[in-house]
Each structure stands twice: as structure tokens, then as C-alpha cells.
Design a protein around this motif. Structure first.
Motif, PDB file in Angstrom:
ATOM      1  N   GLU A 190      54.554  51.652  28.554  1.00 36.93           N
ATOM      2  CA  GLU A 190      54.099  52.705  29.465  1.00 36.93           C
ATOM      3  C   GLU A 190      52.636  52.553  29.875  1.00 36.93           C
ATOM      4  OE1 GLU A 190      54.415  54.742  25.314  1.00 36.93           O
ATOM      5  OE2 GLU A 190      55.480  53.202  26.461  1.00 36.93           O
ATOM      6  N   ASN A 191      51.906  51.684  29.193  1.00 38.50           N
ATOM      7  CA  ASN A 191      50.507  51.429  29.569  1.00 38.50           C
ATOM      8  C   ASN A 191      50.387  50.341  30.628  1.00 38.50           C
ATOM      9  OD1 ASN A 191      50.056  51.668  26.085  1.00 38.50           O
ATOM     10  ND2 ASN A 191      49.440  53.280  27.504  1.00 38.50           N
ATOM     11  N   GLY A 192      51.457  49.593  30.870  1.00 39.29           N
ATOM     12  CA  GLY A 192      51.418  48.504  31.843  1.00 39.29           C
ATOM     13  C   GLY A 192      51.271  49.033  33.264  1.00 39.29           C
ATOM     14  N   ASP A 193      50.443  48.370  34.048  1.00 38.26           N
ATOM     15  CA  ASP A 193      50.175  48.835  35.413  1.00 38.26           C
ATOM     16  C   ASP A 193      49.840  47.639  36.299  1.00 38.26           C
ATOM     17  OD1 ASP A 193      49.456  50.138  37.726  1.00 38.26           O
ATOM     18  OD2 ASP A 193      48.056  51.530  36.778  1.00 38.26           O
ATOM     19  N   LEU A 194      50.850  47.025  36.859  1.00 40.93           N
ATOM     20  CA  LEU A 194      50.648  45.840  37.683  1.00 40.93           C
ATOM     21  C   LEU A 194      49.845  46.162  38.936  1.00 40.93           C
ATOM     22  CD1 LEU A 194      51.243  42.830  37.961  1.00 40.93           C
ATOM     23  CD2 LEU A 194      53.380  43.425  39.127  1.00 40.93           C
ATOM     24  N   GLN A 195      50.065  47.333  39.503  1.00 42.40           N
ATOM     25  CA  GLN A 195      49.329  47.721  40.704  1.00 42.40           C
ATOM     26  C   GLN A 195      47.826  47.765  40.444  1.00 42.40           C
ATOM     27  OE1 GLN A 195      50.549  51.484  42.401  1.00 42.40           O
ATOM     28  NE2 GLN A 195      48.749  51.634  43.728  1.00 42.40           N
ATOM     29  N   PHE A 196      47.445  48.358  39.324  1.00 39.58           N
ATOM     30  CA  PHE A 196      46.019  48.436  39.013  1.00 39.58           C
ATOM     31  C   PHE A 196      45.437  47.058  38.717  1.00 39.58           C
ATOM     32  CE2 PHE A 196      42.522  48.918  35.945  1.00 39.58           C
ATOM     33  CZ  PHE A 196      41.646  49.645  36.733  1.00 39.58           C
ATOM     34  N   LEU A 197      46.188  46.212  38.028  1.00 43.44           N
ATOM     35  CA  LEU A 197      45.700  44.867  37.730  1.00 43.44           C
ATOM     36  C   LEU A 197      45.495  44.067  39.014  1.00 43.44           C
ATOM     37  CD1 LEU A 197      47.749  43.947  34.534  1.00 43.44           C
ATOM     38  CD2 LEU A 197      45.296  44.390  34.698  1.00 43.44           C
ATOM     39  N   LYS A 198      46.355  44.274  39.999  1.00 42.46           N
ATOM     40  CA  LYS A 198      46.170  43.613  41.290  1.00 42.46           C
ATOM     41  C   LYS A 198      44.889  44.105  41.958  1.00 42.46           C
ATOM     42  CE  LYS A 198      51.032  42.634  42.374  1.00 42.46           C
ATOM     43  NZ  LYS A 198      52.183  42.965  43.251  1.00 42.46           N
ATOM     44  N   PHE A 199      44.648  45.411  41.867  1.00 43.51           N
ATOM     45  CA  PHE A 199      43.401  45.972  42.403  1.00 43.51           C
ATOM     46  C   PHE A 199      42.199  45.361  41.700  1.00 43.51           C
ATOM     47  CE2 PHE A 199      40.009  49.109  41.656  1.00 43.51           C
ATOM     48  CZ  PHE A 199      39.566  49.307  42.957  1.00 43.51           C
ATOM     49  N   LEU A 200      42.292  45.229  40.380  1.00 42.94           N
ATOM     50  CA  LEU A 200      41.191  44.670  39.604  1.00 42.94           C
ATOM     51  C   LEU A 200      40.904  43.221  40.011  1.00 42.94           C
ATOM     52  CD1 LEU A 200      39.366  45.732  37.349  1.00 42.94           C
ATOM     53  CD2 LEU A 200      40.941  44.710  35.696  1.00 42.94           C
ATOM     54  N   ILE A 201      41.957  42.471  40.270  1.00 41.03           N
ATOM     55  CA  ILE A 201      41.785  41.087  40.723  1.00 41.03           C
ATOM     56  C   ILE A 201      41.069  41.057  42.067  1.00 41.03           C
ATOM     57  CG2 ILE A 201      43.019  39.024  41.500  1.00 41.03           C
ATOM     58  CD1 ILE A 201      45.187  39.751  39.398  1.00 41.03           C
ATOM     59  N   ASP A 202      41.472  41.934  42.985  1.00 40.59           N
ATOM     60  CA  ASP A 202      40.807  42.019  44.294  1.00 40.59           C
ATOM     61  C   ASP A 202      39.336  42.381  44.133  1.00 40.59           C
ATOM     62  OD1 ASP A 202      43.066  41.342  45.696  1.00 40.59           O
ATOM     63  OD2 ASP A 202      43.536  43.387  46.356  1.00 40.59           O
ATOM     64  N   VAL A 203      39.056  43.313  43.227  1.00 33.53           N
ATOM     65  CA  VAL A 203      37.680  43.771  43.008  1.00 33.53           C
ATOM     66  C   VAL A 203      36.774  42.601  42.658  1.00 33.53           C
ATOM     67  CG1 VAL A 203      36.225  45.006  41.352  1.00 33.53           C
ATOM     68  CG2 VAL A 203      38.134  46.170  42.424  1.00 33.53           C
ATOM     69  N   PHE A 204      37.231  41.773  41.726  1.00 32.70           N
ATOM     70  CA  PHE A 204      36.364  40.691  41.268  1.00 32.70           C
ATOM     71  C   PHE A 204      36.468  39.426  42.125  1.00 32.70           C
ATOM     72  CE2 PHE A 204      36.302  43.213  37.323  1.00 32.70           C
ATOM     73  CZ  PHE A 204      34.927  43.265  37.152  1.00 32.70           C
ATOM     74  N   TYR A 205      37.466  39.328  42.964  1.00 30.47           N
ATOM     75  CA  TYR A 205      37.531  38.173  43.854  1.00 30.47           C
ATOM     76  C   TYR A 205      36.855  38.468  45.194  1.00 30.47           C
ATOM     77  CZ  TYR A 205      39.120  34.423  46.856  1.00 30.47           C
ATOM     78  OH  TYR A 205      39.131  33.366  47.737  1.00 30.47           O
ATOM     79  N   TYR A 206      37.169  39.589  45.806  1.00 30.56           N
ATOM     80  CA  TYR A 206      36.665  39.876  47.146  1.00 30.56           C
ATOM     81  C   TYR A 206      35.338  40.633  47.145  1.00 30.56           C
ATOM     82  CZ  TYR A 206      41.282  38.549  48.900  1.00 30.56           C
ATOM     83  OH  TYR A 206      42.435  37.861  49.200  1.00 30.56           O
ATOM     84  N   TYR A 207      35.180  41.597  46.239  1.00 37.70           N
ATOM     85  CA  TYR A 207      34.049  42.524  46.343  1.00 37.70           C
ATOM     86  C   TYR A 207      32.894  42.212  45.393  1.00 37.70           C
ATOM     87  CZ  TYR A 207      38.175  44.838  48.245  1.00 37.70           C
ATOM     88  OH  TYR A 207      39.339  45.116  48.921  1.00 37.70           O
ATOM     89  N   TYR A 208      33.205  41.603  44.253  1.00 41.98           N
ATOM     90  CA  TYR A 208      32.169  41.226  43.291  1.00 41.98           C
ATOM     91  C   TYR A 208      32.419  39.795  42.820  1.00 41.98           C
ATOM     92  CZ  TYR A 208      31.558  46.322  43.054  1.00 41.98           C
ATOM     93  OH  TYR A 208      31.365  47.648  43.356  1.00 41.98           O
ATOM     94  N   PRO A 209      32.408  38.834  43.737  1.00 41.58           N
ATOM     95  CA  PRO A 209      32.746  37.454  43.357  1.00 41.58           C
ATOM     96  C   PRO A 209      31.769  36.878  42.338  1.00 41.58           C
ATOM     97  CG  PRO A 209      31.731  37.511  45.541  1.00 41.58           C
ATOM     98  CD  PRO A 209      32.005  38.938  45.150  1.00 41.58           C
ATOM     99  N   LYS A 210      32.330  36.166  41.376  1.00 43.56           N
ATOM    100  CA  LYS A 210      31.558  35.464  40.349  1.00 43.56           C
ATOM    101  C   LYS A 210      30.710  36.389  39.481  1.00 43.56           C
ATOM    102  CE  LYS A 210      31.324  31.021  42.768  1.00 43.56           C
ATOM    103  NZ  LYS A 210      32.377  30.422  41.943  1.00 43.56           N
ATOM    104  N   ARG A 211      31.062  37.653  39.462  1.00 46.75           N
ATOM    105  CA  ARG A 211      30.333  38.585  38.607  1.00 46.75           C
ATOM    106  C   ARG A 211      31.005  38.778  37.253  1.00 46.75           C
ATOM    107  NH1 ARG A 211      25.176  38.677  39.985  1.00 46.75           N
ATOM    108  NH2 ARG A 211      24.759  39.613  42.020  1.00 46.75           N
ATOM    109  N   LEU A 212      32.218  38.294  37.112  1.00 44.76           N
ATOM    110  CA  LEU A 212      32.916  38.395  35.842  1.00 44.76           C
ATOM    111  C   LEU A 212      32.825  37.051  35.133  1.00 44.76           C
ATOM    112  CD1 LEU A 212      34.585  40.384  34.148  1.00 44.76           C
ATOM    113  CD2 LEU A 212      36.640  39.471  35.241  1.00 44.76           C
ATOM    114  N   GLY A 213      32.053  37.008  34.050  1.00 42.91           N
ATOM    115  CA  GLY A 213      31.822  35.743  33.367  1.00 42.91           C
ATOM    116  C   GLY A 213      32.968  35.329  32.473  1.00 42.91           C
ATOM    117  N   GLN A 214      33.594  36.289  31.801  1.00 41.72           N
ATOM    118  CA  GLN A 214      34.714  36.007  30.917  1.00 41.72           C
ATOM    119  C   GLN A 214      35.462  37.303  30.633  1.00 41.72           C
ATOM    120  OE1 GLN A 214      33.813  34.335  27.031  1.00 41.72           O
ATOM    121  NE2 GLN A 214      35.738  33.208  27.005  1.00 41.72           N
TER     122      GLN A 214
END
Length: 266
Positions: A190-214
Motif C-alpha cells: 500500500e506504500n507503493g506509488d508508481l505515479q509519484f516515482l515517475k514525478f520524482l524522476i521528472d523532477v531530477f531529470y528535467y527540473y533539477y538535473p545533476k543535483r542528485l548525487g546518489q
């Protein structure tokens, strides 16, 4: 619940100055924290004319975009996106335009602890008070407190944006990216949320590129594996930023006794 993998620290990982971790998946992956940023002092390309070119084209082609900090004339932001796009002006303009429009539509500059307090007070995610041993701000997500069927997805996204902004605002001089920790202890279906994880991927790829080190996935249970198999292809080369590990690894390889987040102490 049994964890998906277990690790023991053999030696302290070296600082995240070069390259990406070779493996980011499941079993026995032990690698130095990869760098998600680009050294501002290492580029020998005369980028100033490119920054000016991007500024002029944005003003001409997208006059409606806001100006000022994180706007179309923010030279530091332009330079960061130029480096992300390997100094391609066309690609930089495309990606930067998308990011600025998102910030404007999402009203990122208006987000505050007060505006997200409903979910913030659940403790499902927070920026840790201390840096990791590499001087990076730390964003912690407690997956067992995320309930997509009960929590507003838009509010979840706002909390995410607020915390990313907060973490980046704490970047020390010379540090360019942050550490993300997903505490997966107690994770249930019940904690799984594919929609939110997709949003998170967009956040760090499109809006904050290279800001996530690990990204650390801590004590992932077996029920998390189907979610990972769905998410991993979406990450593409960024999957190499992910490291599965246990709590002991977090304590010994990323923090001191004084700076480890309370949730990961003995």
C-alpha cells in the motif's frame, strides 16, 4: 520482513568526485557515491558567450518567462543547464524552458513549510539537519509513511519540491548535489506509488538535473522488488545512482556518530 539484500562495510567509500557507480542494483553492490554534478572549475570551454546566447534567445523566443532568480536571465542557472546538455544551446533552451515553466506553473517560489505542513508533519520526508561525510545535504524519505490512496498526490508533489529546494538551499560552497535516502523498512504494497516515482524522476531529470548525487535504498524488503523492476527502466543511465544497502552501511559509510540521522542510529 526480510530485506532484499544485506551488506557489510569493508572500507570507507572515497569522496564522490569521479564517475558513476558501476552497479546500482540489488545484491552486493558496494561502490563509491557517484557524482551527479559537474565541476565548475574543470570546464575549459569559454561558456560565457553561450550563456549570453541562451539569454538572448530566451528573451526573444520566450519573452513571457519570468526573470530574476531561476528565471530566463539567471546566468548561473543557464550555465548549469548548459553543462547538463553538454553545451548544446538548442538542447539547453528546450530543457531550461520546460524547467522555468514548471517552476512558474507549480509556484515553486511560493512553497513554504506552512504551505505543506499537512504532509510535512507526518514525518514522511525531511531534510536532515547535518550533512553526510562528503558535505552533501541529505533528503530522507520514509516510505512506510507514504499512503497514496489517502494522501493528495498534488500535495505530495508540493512537499517533494519544497524539500528539494530546501536541500539545495543548504549546499555548501563547492558542493553541487545532494544525497537521497529512501528508508524502506516496513514498506508494504500500500506504500507503493508508481505515479509519484515517475514525478520524482521528472523532477531530477528535467527540473533539477545533476543535483542528485546518489540514492540509497535502505533495507528494501522483497515486496519492493516488483516496484523497482518497473522503475529501473525509467531511470535509464541514472539507475547507476542507486545503491541498495542496510542501515549499518548508512551509519558507517555516510555519517559520523554525531551526524547520522536519528532514524538510523543504534
Amino acid at each position: 520482513m526480510a530485506a532484499a539484500c544485506s551488506f557489510r562495510s569493508v572500507a570507507r567509500a572515497p569522496p564522490p568526485l569521479r564517475g558513476l557507480a558501476r552497479r546500482g542494483v540489488a545484491r552486493c553492490c558496494s561502490a563509491a557515491p557517484p557524482s551527479g554534478g559537474t565541476s565548475t572549475s574543470s570546464s575549459k570551454v569559454p561558456v560565457t558567450p553561450l550563456v549570453l546566447e541562451v539569454k538572448e534567445r530566451l528573451e526573444r523566443e520566450h519573452p513571457g518567462l519570468p526573470t530574476g532568480r531561476n528565471g530566463r536571465d539567471d546566468e548561473e542557472m543557464i550555465l548549469w543547464f548548459l553543462k547538463d546538455r553538454k553545451l548544446s544551446v538548442d538542447e539547453t533552451i528546450s530543457k531550461l524552458t520546460k524547467a522555468i515553466k514548471w517552476r512558474q506553473d507549480f509556484q515553486v517560489s511560493e512553497l513554504s513549510e506552512e504551505s505543506v505542513k499537512g504532509l510535512y508533519q507526518t514525518g514522511k520526508a525531511y531534510v536532515h539537519d547535518s550533512f553526510d561525510i562528503y558535505g552533501r545535504p541529505v533528503l530522507v524519505v520514509v516510505a512506510s509513511k507514504h499512503f497514496p490512496s489517502k494522501q493528495d498526490p498534488v500535495e505530495n508533489e508540493k512537499l517533494c519540491a519544497f524539500l528539494v529546494e530546501k536541500a539545495l538551499s543548504r549546499l555548501p560552497l563547492g558542493t553541487e548535489n545532494i544525497l537521497g535516502i529512501f528508508d524502506l523498512r516496513g514498506f508494504q504494497v500500500e506504500n507503493g506509488d508508481l505515479q509519484f516515482l515517475k514525478f520524482l524522476i521528472d523532477v531530477f531529470y528535467y527540473y533539477y538535473p545533476k543535483r542528485l548525487g546518489q540514492v540509497l535504498f535502505v533495507d528494501a524488503p522483497f515486496v519492493f522488488q516488483p516496484m523497482w523492476q518497473l522503475v529501473k527502466p525509467l531511470l535509464k543511465q541514472y539507475a547507476s545512482l542507486v545503491r541498495f544497502c542496510d542501515v549499518e552501511t548508512v551509519r558507517k559509510e555516510y555519517f559520523t556518530e554525531e551526524t547520522v540521522p536519528p532514524d538510523f542510529r543504534n
